[in-house]
Design a protein around this motif. Structure first.
Motif, mmCIF file in Angstrom:
data_model
loop_
_atom_site.group_PDB
_atom_site.id
_atom_site.type_symbol
_atom_site.label_atom_id
_atom_site.label_comp_id
_atom_site.label_asym_id
_atom_site.label_seq_id
_atom_site.Cartn_x
_atom_site.Cartn_y
_atom_site.Cartn_z
ATOM 1 N N ALA A 1 26.354 49.191 30.136
ATOM 2 C CA ALA A 1 26.131 50.196 31.104
ATOM 3 C C ALA A 1 24.643 50.278 31.453
ATOM 4 C CB ALA A 1 26.661 51.477 30.676
ATOM 5 N N TRP A 2 23.604 50.041 30.349
ATOM 6 C CA TRP A 2 22.413 50.033 30.616
ATOM 7 C C TRP A 2 22.048 48.534 31.328
ATOM 8 C CZ3 TRP A 2 19.989 52.265 25.373
ATOM 9 C CH2 TRP A 2 20.351 53.448 25.251
ATOM 10 N N VAL A 3 22.328 47.597 30.907
ATOM 11 C CA VAL A 3 22.228 46.307 31.682
ATOM 12 C C VAL A 3 22.672 46.427 33.207
ATOM 13 C CG1 VAL A 3 22.736 44.007 31.761
ATOM 14 C CG2 VAL A 3 22.450 44.983 29.619
ATOM 15 N N ALA A 4 23.726 46.986 33.350
ATOM 16 C CA ALA A 4 24.035 47.450 34.837
ATOM 17 C C ALA A 4 23.081 48.057 35.523
ATOM 18 C CB ALA A 4 25.505 47.948 34.957
ATOM 19 N N VAL A 5 22.538 49.128 34.753
ATOM 20 C CA VAL A 5 21.612 49.783 35.561
ATOM 21 C C VAL A 5 20.318 49.110 35.710
ATOM 22 C CG1 VAL A 5 20.016 51.876 35.216
ATOM 23 C CG2 VAL A 5 22.088 52.160 34.622
ATOM 24 N N ALA A 6 19.792 48.520 34.800
ATOM 25 C CA ALA A 6 18.601 47.621 35.044
ATOM 26 C C ALA A 6 18.762 46.441 36.006
ATOM 27 C CB ALA A 6 18.264 46.837 33.568
ATOM 28 N N PHE A 7 19.892 45.617 36.079
ATOM 29 C CA PHE A 7 19.953 44.678 36.839
ATOM 30 C C PHE A 7 20.763 44.723 38.236
ATOM 31 C CE2 PHE A 7 18.935 42.932 32.720
ATOM 32 C CZ PHE A 7 17.939 42.360 33.061
ATOM 33 N N LEU A 8 21.371 46.165 38.264
ATOM 34 C CA LEU A 8 22.057 46.229 39.562
ATOM 35 C C LEU A 8 21.691 47.456 40.378
ATOM 36 C CD1 LEU A 8 25.887 45.541 38.248
ATOM 37 C CD2 LEU A 8 24.442 43.916 39.531
ATOM 38 N N PRO A 9 20.595 47.610 40.675
ATOM 39 C CA PRO A 9 19.806 48.585 41.548
ATOM 40 C C PRO A 9 20.635 48.966 42.990
ATOM 41 C CG PRO A 9 18.468 46.732 41.510
ATOM 42 C CD PRO A 9 19.286 46.294 40.497
ATOM 43 N N GLY A 10 21.196 47.745 43.317
ATOM 44 C CA GLY A 10 21.599 47.972 44.808
ATOM 45 C C GLY A 10 22.903 48.925 44.638
ATOM 46 N N LEU A 11 23.496 48.683 43.529
ATOM 47 C CA LEU A 11 24.821 49.530 43.318
ATOM 48 C C LEU A 11 24.449 51.003 43.567
ATOM 49 C CD1 LEU A 11 27.786 49.801 42.588
ATOM 50 C CD2 LEU A 11 27.213 49.784 40.071
ATOM 51 N N TRP A 12 23.450 51.545 42.906
ATOM 52 C CA TRP A 12 22.926 52.838 42.770
ATOM 53 C C TRP A 12 22.286 53.475 44.229
ATOM 54 C CZ3 TRP A 12 25.558 53.831 38.630
ATOM 55 C CH2 TRP A 12 25.577 52.661 37.545
#
Length: 465
Positions: free
Chosen positions: A442-453
């Motif tokens: 989940a933290w990796v998704a936060v770090a490398f998928l900023p467009g999602l947020w």
């Protein structure tokens, strides 16, 4: 059927049923709570609000009404509220799922449904007055969330929190009684100054703004970190969203450059002071409290961009910080087992018995710096600091970066290298290591998928005026 029955009455009834489930352990109750919260999140994603849903080839239709009334007050959850409803209940489901591994008492799964339901009702209020009253009720409920399973008596931190909540309520109510007729008044009007002072002081008491921040480290020292993270972050988000939903109707809040400059200074000062104080803490519970205060500083920096851009910035940070709070406080809570003690002497060498969980605790603390790749990455600075900084602001930001980083290094030495007494350390279980992998993913998704947020924030922004 109206939206209040689905996202307020149903989870409250489920919370009562889960709480009254006799002699059921947390491991069983958490599946019931997570199932209900997950279904509510899916309903927010898929169910249309305010328009008919065809059933059996249009033979029947079912409509979920957006508005309902309670005691003469109107509440509404229209289609624009669906993004944050889905995120809220998905987040509640995740907190319920990890409750058993954090060794929480069986009352927590019920709270994981009751607290989001109460805050959903507050955010659905059409007027800020009932929203304030409902938020106050939820703040009082946090006292019972944070203290029932602790083997120590209620301490000064919980009592100071309750005092701040009770003291802030009359100030907010007095400000709201003076507000009619002042919505479009110039900011220089004396009545506006007095009303704004009452409003700001009441919100400062509730939000833990300096100097009322002292409640956070005390709460961290007395309260189980997992419970503190769940209740503290959820109520913080709800308070900010309620203000953002109401503030655009007041001209001297909507168009006030001095207010946004003050929020920028407040945010930078908060993250710098909290980051500096993290360096001298010898109790990991107090560290959690100071990080909670530091987290509010990023909220003020986001809101300093104004009601339009600031709302999007705050929502962009909401889910990444929620995931970081979830994994980090879970790891800290597990490290303190079996006696729920978090002082450095009790945690010395604990990382050798639980290396994966200790790594999550260290990385989670360092992520608040924030350095790229550690959960939030550059998302905080890209969202909350889009403009150029003055030299003194760069200095404050440097302290905010250095404080959590060196605190993480210090606690890594305590957990992995410090000698320790032969205390009964609990080894990691395969189930706990599996949860570590989920948290890190989940933290990796936060770090490398900023467009999602950013995409989610743009969709959730439609609920705000």
């Amino acid at each position: 059927m109206n939206a209040g029955l689905l996202w307020v009455a149903l989870p409250l009834a489920a919370a009562g049923a889960v709480g009254a489930w006799p002699k059921a352990p947390t491991r069983r109750k958490r599946w019931a709570a997570a199932g209900v919260a997950g279904l509510l999140a899916l309903a927010a994603v898929g169910l249309p609000i305010g328009r008919p849903l065809p059933l059996l080839g249009y033979r029947w239709t079912w409509t979920l009404q957006a508005e309902w009334h309670v005691l003469g007050r109107a509440f509404a959850l229209d289609a624009t509220a669906r993004p944050w409803l889905a995120a809220l209940w998905a987040w509640a489901a995740l907190w319920a799922l990890l409750a058993a591994e954090a060794r929480l008492a069986p009352d927590f799964p019920a709270w994981s449904l009751a607290l989001p339901a109460g805050l959903t009702l507050a955010l659905a209020a059409g007027d800020f007055l009932p929203a304030v009253l409902l938020l106050a009720l939820n703040l009082v409920g946090l006292v019972f969330l944070w203290t029932p399973t602790v083997h120590r008596p209620r301490g000064v931190g919980v009592m100071r929190f309750l005092t701040a909540a009770v003291a802030g309520l009359p100030l907010l109510l007095l400000a709201l009684t003076r507000l009619p007729g002042l919505e479009t008044a110039p900011p220089q009007t004396p009545e506006v100054h007095y009303t704004g002072l009452l409003l700001g002081l009441g919100l400062a008491l509730w939000a833990g703004v300096f100097p009322f921040h002292i409640v956070y480290p005390l709460l961290g020292q007395e309260t189980y970190p997992y419970r503190l993270g769940f209740g503290g972050w959820l109520t913080h988000v709800a308070l900010v969203l309620a203000v953002l939903h109401w503030a655009p109707s007041v001209a001297w809040l909507r168009d006030n450059p001095a207010l946004y400059a003050s929020l920028r200074t407040l945010g930078l000062g908060t993250i710098a002071l909290a980051g500096g104080l993290l360096l001298v803490q010898r109790d990991l519970g107090r560290v959690v409290g100071y990080v909670m205060w530091l987290s509010t500083g990023w909220s003020w920096l986001a809101l300093a961009q104004g009601l339009e851009n600031g709302a999007t910035a705050f929502l962009t940070l909401a889910w990444p910080r929620a995931l970081l709070w979830l994994g980090w406080t879970w790891a800290v809570s597990v490290l303190g087992l079996p006696d729920a003690r978090f002082a450095a002497p009790h945690l010395a060498g604990r990382g050798r018995a639980a290396p994966w969980i200790a790594a999550v605790a260290v990385l989670g603390l360092g992520a608040w710096a924030p350095w790229p790749g550690l959960g939030l990455g550059g998302l905080l600075t890209a969202t909350a600091l889009p403009t150029a900084l003055a030299p003194w602001e760069w200095l404050l930001l440097a302290v905010a970066f250095a404080g959590p980083t060196w605190a993480a290094v210090r606690w890594a030495r305590i957990l992995y290298l410090a000698p320790h007494e032969p205390t009964p350390n609990l080894p990691e279980s395969p189930r706990e290591r599996a949860w570590v992998v989920v948290v890190l993913a989940a933290w990796v998704a936060v770090a490398f998928l900023p467009g999602l947020w950013y995409a989610w924030a743009a969709a959730a922004r439609g609920w705000l005026p």
